[in-house]
Design a protein around this motif. Structure first.
Motif, mmCIF file in Angstrom:
data_model
loop_
_atom_site.group_PDB
_atom_site.id
_atom_site.type_symbol
_atom_site.label_atom_id
_atom_site.label_comp_id
_atom_site.label_asym_id
_atom_site.label_seq_id
_atom_site.Cartn_x
_atom_site.Cartn_y
_atom_site.Cartn_z
ATOM 1 N N TYR A 48 -0.909 -21.844 -6.023
ATOM 2 C CA TYR A 48 0.112 -20.776 -5.971
ATOM 3 C C TYR A 48 1.366 -21.461 -5.922
ATOM 4 O O TYR A 48 2.430 -20.997 -6.973
ATOM 5 C CB TYR A 48 0.058 -19.846 -4.904
ATOM 6 C CG TYR A 48 0.758 -18.526 -5.199
ATOM 7 C CD1 TYR A 48 0.450 -17.647 -5.929
ATOM 8 C CD2 TYR A 48 1.852 -18.575 -4.139
ATOM 9 C CE1 TYR A 48 1.188 -16.571 -6.085
ATOM 10 C CE2 TYR A 48 2.575 -17.201 -4.441
ATOM 11 C CZ TYR A 48 2.271 -16.381 -5.161
ATOM 12 O OH TYR A 48 3.115 -15.338 -5.489
ATOM 13 N N ARG B 245 0.035 -25.283 -12.193
ATOM 14 C CA ARG B 245 -0.055 -23.685 -12.031
ATOM 15 C C ARG B 245 -0.581 -23.069 -13.015
ATOM 16 O O ARG B 245 -1.462 -21.900 -13.087
ATOM 17 C CB ARG B 245 1.463 -23.185 -11.486
ATOM 18 C CG ARG B 245 1.450 -21.738 -10.932
ATOM 19 C CD ARG B 245 2.533 -21.123 -10.556
ATOM 20 N NE ARG B 245 2.807 -19.776 -10.898
ATOM 21 C CZ ARG B 245 2.903 -18.834 -10.124
ATOM 22 N NH1 ARG B 245 2.998 -19.081 -8.891
ATOM 23 N NH2 ARG B 245 3.047 -17.678 -10.503
ATOM 24 N N ALA C 7 -2.602 -16.006 -3.739
ATOM 25 C CA ALA C 7 -1.516 -15.499 -2.813
ATOM 26 C C ALA C 7 -1.992 -14.554 -1.610
ATOM 27 O O ALA C 7 -1.478 -14.876 -0.543
ATOM 28 C CB ALA C 7 -0.605 -14.889 -3.640
ATOM 29 N N LEU D 90 -4.043 -16.660 -9.312
ATOM 30 C CA LEU D 90 -2.995 -16.785 -8.638
ATOM 31 C C LEU D 90 -2.575 -15.757 -7.824
ATOM 32 O O LEU D 90 -2.371 -16.094 -6.530
ATOM 33 C CB LEU D 90 -1.692 -17.200 -9.503
ATOM 34 C CG LEU D 90 -1.587 -18.494 -10.264
ATOM 35 C CD1 LEU D 90 -0.247 -18.413 -11.272
ATOM 36 C CD2 LEU D 90 -1.658 -19.634 -9.316
#
Lengths: 411, 411
Positions: A283, A276, B129, B125
């Motif tokens: 995510y 990550r 999301a 990220l």
């Protein structure tokens, strides 16, 4: 045992557990009945789930409405659910109210009304829950991963199967209730501001008449394992990887467990930092330990965009293999601190402790004290972990993908 | 204030709050900075979320890896997130470790490295999301319901918008950090086994230099409201209904709040018994109170099969209207007991209390004691609730549907 922990098994096979936490105002109860997804009749998967709903629709002198009204009037925060081995009923509230509510739970177990209309409504809800899974690909992945990794029937989802649910009848539910809502090996656990002597008396009064019935042995079949692709028109690809570990009751459990904490315990653990934070591939990524009664597993999950799915799977498998090259002293130290912090925090929650002592007793036939847990973690060192990892290569892997496109399994 | 509760505002505008819970071993910290979704620059929605990730990627003398290693080595169970008004950093652990970790949080706020690579990864990220929301229709519904019901910018999701995130640059992030990670009206709250005098000294040392900067006033626009349909190829239809209530700071707040508990507080509350248990229309249904600083709302949700969606929406609106015909003494009594049980349980959790006192201070400028909460609930009676309901008809409604088919709005 220290004065904090108590256990007693009654003549009918029901075991009472208690952890006295005198600093608390509240208490929590966990009641575990041997009606789990794995003991659902082979052609009636989901039976325990429908039953767990149905027994709450009126019991003893109270009809469905009166029963929920009564339990709410005690201020009980309640939960119920079906796991691999058990149907679990839980509640928490001011300690005196939890003890007061016990008689109603005795009704629920022993004198449920099992009404036809309630059965139809409850089965409908179970069917709706199954349909809803199609909108939750992450949850679907986790269900499928257990199904493909665990020996059958331990990998069955408690939600059941549509075709099986449709075949259920009220008579079948009544028979199932008689067979499985019984005393032998059932567990009732309390934690909080409770007095064991008083509990023992009350549990004997309320549950002393619960019949003990012989339980059918479970016929175990090897899991399908290997690779499974489940097509779904999703925006993300959901990746699951599972492999065997030590059972929770093994002497080296904490050695294996702490290795997994190094892989995926906190923000500084490897999956999070490598996949990550550094590579920005996902995510959400993680691996955790899960235990059947005599088999431990590591279940890893990653959710990512469809374009990055193959790179994520490759990277996940690489990190799992790399773990077995060994861990550093510092990362192990952080993993130990992390697990001990979890223990301290759960030691301040009556709900967490009631669940933990019930789980302990089911797994080991006894309660472990908080000190015992801390000492077991402290006894693990980097030499032990690395010797264990060297001797136990991960795999074979069960890999499940939910998404729009198949992935290539890394060799 | 009783000896359990403490508050102090430093010269730079930062307020320290504490609840001493001497029975506990642990402590929890909640740090609230005035960087919320509503104060994201108008064309940079999601900025606070990217920033909350970025400040953790190295701060003070520690690079990204060293910082997470360090926080994990203290055993801190951490969380962070962005809400309507604030970016929130939280942690819990053995009390001494939480105090020890404060210096690292001071670095995170005041001396983050804000590295370019970390920015790129963090923004990626955030974009992932947003893409992932397409696979979670229930979460999508709740985001859309706030967006359509709250006045802008209070209804913005902290996740941001794709186009806005793509325009972010590291320089913009640096400017945003300078503007919003500042002392004025920020809150640091502790609950657990802590000593206020010691905390005050340590907070002054660590955060005394945090600059106070003028905050931009928020330009408020009326919400779109009304009806919004969001097409999605889902197996279930997700239904959201919102309408106005009293703000949390209103003298009659608990009157309005307890009425909603009668609608949807426990298993015996109306939505659950009428829509789920009796009619079997939905697997999941509920309504809850949500408060902006000067506006309260009721947000209701139901998830159901596509065939039952219209009946569910009709039934949900009917129950909301029927509530205003009045409540029974018994149902109110259960609602009061339920809310008080929540207070007792949260009074045994350091994490819950740290969050609660920070929220109280933000809303009211002071901490409410647990006794004050209980007394406020006890002071509500059925006459008050029914007078309130009679005088305050629900609506206008904001209705949002996520699913394959539009629904007809009941009149």
């Amino acid at each position: 045992m220290a004065e904090r922990y108590f256990q007693h098994t009654f003549g009918n096979g029901l075991t009472l557990l208690a952890e006295q936490m005198p600093g608390m105002q509240s208490a929590a109860m966990t009641l575990m009945i041997n009606a789990g997804a794995s003991t659902d009749p082979v052609d009636r998967s989901g039976s325990a789930t429908v039953l767990a709903d149905l027994v709450l629709r009126g019991a003893g002198s109270r009809d469905s409405r009166q029963l929920t009204d009564y339990l709410d009037s005690l201020g009980l925060q309640r939960s119920s659910g079906v796991g691999v081995y058990h149907t679990r009923f839980g509640c928490a509230a001011l300690a005196a109210k939890v003890v007061e509510g016990m008689a109603a739970y005795a009704d629920i177990l022993q004198r449920p009304h099992l009404p036809e209309t309630g059965f139809q409504a409850g089965r409908d809800l179970a069917l709706q829950a199954i349909a809803g899974i199609e909108d939750e690909p992450r949850q679907k992945l986790l269900i499928k991963l257990r199904e493909w990794h665990y020996p059958s029937p331990y990998g069955r989802t408690a939600m059941g199967q549509k075709e099986h649910l449709e075949k259920l009848t009220l008579d079948l539910m009544k028979a199932d209730h008689t067979d499985r809502y019984q005393a032998k090996d059932s567990i009732i656990a309390f934690a909080g501001n409770v007095d064991f002597a008083r509990l023992k008396e009350e549990v004997e009064t309320q549950f002393g008449d619960l019949q003990a019935r012989p339980q059918q042995p479970v016929k175990v079949m090897p899991p399908p394992g290997n690779y499974h692709f489940e097509h779904a028109k999703t925006e993300q690809t959901h990746i699951g990887v599972a492999y065997a570990s030590l059972p929770e009751t093994h002497a080296d459990y904490y050695t294996a467990r702490l290795a997994i904490e190094v892989l995926s315990g906190g923000s500084s653990a490897r999956l999070f930092t490598e996949i990550r934070e550094k590579r920005g591939l996902v995510y959400s990524v993680g691996a955790s330990y899960a235990s059947l009664k005599d088999q431990g597993s590591i279940l890893a999950y990653a959710g990512t965009s469809n374009e990055r799915a193959q790179a994520t799977l490759d990277c996940l498998i690489t990190e799992i293999h790399r773990l077995n090259e060994g861990v550093e002293k510092d990362e192990l130290e952080r993993a130990k601190i992390g697990l001990k912090a979890d223990i301290i925090m759960s030691g301040e929650s009556t709900g967490a402790r009631a669940g933990a002592i019930a789980h302990d007793y089911f797994m080991r036939g006894r309660i472990r004290t908080l000190d015992e847990l801390k000492n077991a973690i402290d006894a693990v060192n980097v030499e032990k972990v690395n010797a264990y990892l060297k001797a136990n290569k991960p795999g074979p892997f069960t890999i499940v993908i939910v998404g729009p496109k198949e992935l290539k399994v890394p060799t």
